[in-house]
Design a protein around this motif. Structure first.
Motif: not given
Length: 428
Positions: A214-235
Motif C-alpha cells: 500500500a502507498v501513501i502520497s498526495m492526490r488532489d492536494g490531499k494525503l491519501c492511503l492507496m492500494f490496488r485490486v484487480g480481477d484476472l478472469r474475463n467473467s
C-alpha cells in the motif's frame, strides 16, 4: 649505578616498545583471529546482540493469501459441529471429504449385505441351494459375497437380473423398501455435499489479486492511503464492494485493553466509491482526514506503529451467482510513504490492454513527510498572515480616512473664523 640506571631505562624502553607493539597488534584488524564457532553459536550470537535493536515482528491477523491467522482452542461444545453435519462436511479438506464419501457408501452396502445374508441364513436358503422345489428369498444368493453384490445392485439401482427377490419373502420386501429409501437419502446428501464443495467460490477468490504494498502520497492536494485490486478472469464480479479495517491495540479511557480493536477505514462509503465496476485494475483511495485513524501519523512515526490494514473484497460470481470474498492485509513494513502505483492500462487498436506484470510496481514521488494533521496546521498558518495583512490594511485605511476628516473639519472651522472676522470689520 649509572650502568644500572641505564639498564633499567633500556628495559623500560623495551617494555614500552613491546607494549606499543602489542597495542598495535590488538588494534589492527588483520591481527584479530576470531575462533571458529559452530553454526548454532554463529546464528545465536547476532540474535542476542541485536535483539534489543531490532523491532519486534508484527503478528498478522489476516495473512496475504486471505486466511485468518486465528486458531480456536478449548472448544468443548463439539456437538455443535455435528448438529450442522452438512456444513461440517463441506468445510473439511478434500482428502477427508473423499474418505468419508467412500466410507459412507461402503458401510451402507456392507450393512445391508449383512442383513440380506442373515435373512437367507435364517430362512434356510443356504441349505436348499441345489433344491429346485425350494423358493428362496433372493434367487442365486449362496453366500455373503453374493448378498453384498445384491445390496450394491439394490442401492445403486443397477439391476443385472441374475439375483432377484421373490414374492415369498415379506421381510425381504420390507428390507428392499428401507434400503431404497435410505439409499436415495445417502445419494442426495453425499452428492449435494460434493457439488457444493466443488462449486465453492474459494477458487474464484484466488483470481482476485491485491497489490503487495500500500502507498501513501498526495492526490488532489490531499494525503491519501492507496492500494490496488484487480480481477484476472474475463467473467466479472457482480455487485463488487470493498471494505477496509484497521487492526490495532487500544486502551480505553477506563483502562480496558482491547488487543485487536477493529476500526473502519473509509474507502468511499459515503460517496459510493466503495462499489466497484471491477473490469480493469482499480486503485482504492482512503483520504486521510480528521476522521481517519492515520490523521496524526507521519512518515517517521509510521514504522513505529504496530498496526495492520485488512482489506475485504466481496461480490457475486457472474457464472454461478454465488457470493465470493477475497481478503488481504498490509502491515507497516508493507506501507510505502511517498510512492504511487505504476499505470497498467494502455489503449491499443480498438481495445484496452492491462499489463499485469506492472500490477505490483510502484514509483517514488514527492510527498511531504509530515502527518495530515501537521499539513493542515501549516496550511491554516499560511492563511493567517494574509488575513492579518488585510485587516491591518483596512485599519490603516480607516485611520487615514479619520485623519483626513479631522483635517477637513479644522480647515472648515478656520475658514468660518476668517469669514466671521471679515463681517465684523465691515460692520465697524
Amino acid at each position: 649505578e649509572p650502568r644500572l640506571s641505564e639498564s633499567k631505562e633500556d628495559s623500560i624502553q623495551t617494555n614500552v616498545l613491546e607494549g606499543d607493539s602489542m597495542d598495535q597488534d590488538v588494534e589492527s584488524p588483520v591481527a584479530i583471529h576470531q575462533p571458529k564457532l559452530p553454526k548454532q553459536a554463529r546464528d545465536d550470537l547476532p540474535r542476542h546482540i541485536s535483539r534489543d535493536r531490532t523491532k519486534r515482528k508484527i503478528q498478522r491477523y489476516v495473512r496475504k493469501d486471505g486466511k485468518c491467522n486465528v486458531h480456536h482452542g478449548n472448544v468443548r461444545e463439539t456437538y455443535r459441529y455435528l448438529t450442522d453435519i452438512f456444513t461440517t462436511l463441506v468445510d473439511l479438506k478434500w482428502r477427508f471429504n473423499l474418505l468419508i464419501f467412500v466410507m459412507v457408501y461402503t458401510v451402507t452396502w456392507l450393512f445391508f449385505g449383512m442383513i440380506w445374508w442373515l435373512i437367507a441364513y435364517i430362512r434356510g436358503d443356504m441349505d436348499h441351494i441345489e433344491d429346485p422345489s425350494w423358493t428362496p428369498c433372493v434367487t442365486n444368493l449362496n453366500g455373503f459375497v453374493s448378498a453384498f453384490l445384491f445390496s450394491i445392485e439394490t442401492e445403486t439401482t443397477i439391476g443385472y437380473g441374475y439375483r432377484v427377490i421373490t414374492d415369498k419373502c415379506p421381510e425381504g420386501i420390507i428390507l428392499l423398501l428401507i434400503q431404497s429409501v435410505l439409499g436415495s437419502i445417502v445419494n442426495a446428501f453425499m452428492v449435494g455435499c460434493m457439488f457444493v464443495k466443488i462449486s465453492q467460490p474459494k477458487k474464484r477468490a484466488e483470481t482476485l489479486v491485491f497489490s503487495t504494498h500500500a502507498v501513501i502520497s498526495m492526490r488532489d492536494g490531499k494525503l491519501c492511503l492507496m492500494f490496488r485490486v484487480g480481477d484476472l478472469r474475463n467473467s466479472h464480479i457482480v455487485e463488487a464492494s470493498i471494505r477496509a479495517k484497521l487492526i490495532k491495540s487500544k486502551q480505553t479511557s477506563e483502562g480496558e485493553f482491547i488487543p485487536l480493536n477493529q476500526t473502519d477505514i473509509n474507502v468511499g462509503y459515503y460517496t459510493g466509491d466503495d462499489r466497484l465496476f471491477l473490469v480493469s485494475p482499480l486503485i482504492i483511495s482512503h483520504e486521510i482526514n480528521q476522521q481517519s485513524p492515520f490523521w496524526e501519523i507521519s512518515k517517521a512515526q509510521l514504522p513505529k506503529e504496530e498496526l495492520e490494514i485488512v482489506v475485504i473484497l466481496e461480490g457475486m460470481v457472474e457464472a454461478t451467482g454465488m457470493t465470493c470474498q477475497a481478503r488481504s492485509s498490509y502491515i507497516t513494513s508493507e506501507i510505502l510513504w511517498g510512492y504511487r502505483f505504476t499505470p497498467v492500462l494502455t489503449l491499443e487498436d480498438g481495445f484496452y490492454e492491462v499489463d499485469y506484470n506492472s500490477f505490483h510496481e510502484t514509483y517514488e514521488t514527492s510527498t511531504p513527510s509530515l502527518s495530515a494533521k501537521e499539513l493542515a496546521e501549516l496550511a491554516s498558518r499560511a492563511e493567517l498572515p494574509l488575513s492579518w495583512s488585510v485587516s491591518s490594511k483596512l485599519n490603516q485605511h480607516a485611520e487615514l480616512e479619520t485623519e483626513e476628516e479631522e483635517k477637513n473639519l479644522e480647515e472648515q472651522t478656520e475658514r468660518n473664523g476668517d469669514v466671521a472676522n471679515l463681517e465684523n470689520e465691515s460692520k465697524v
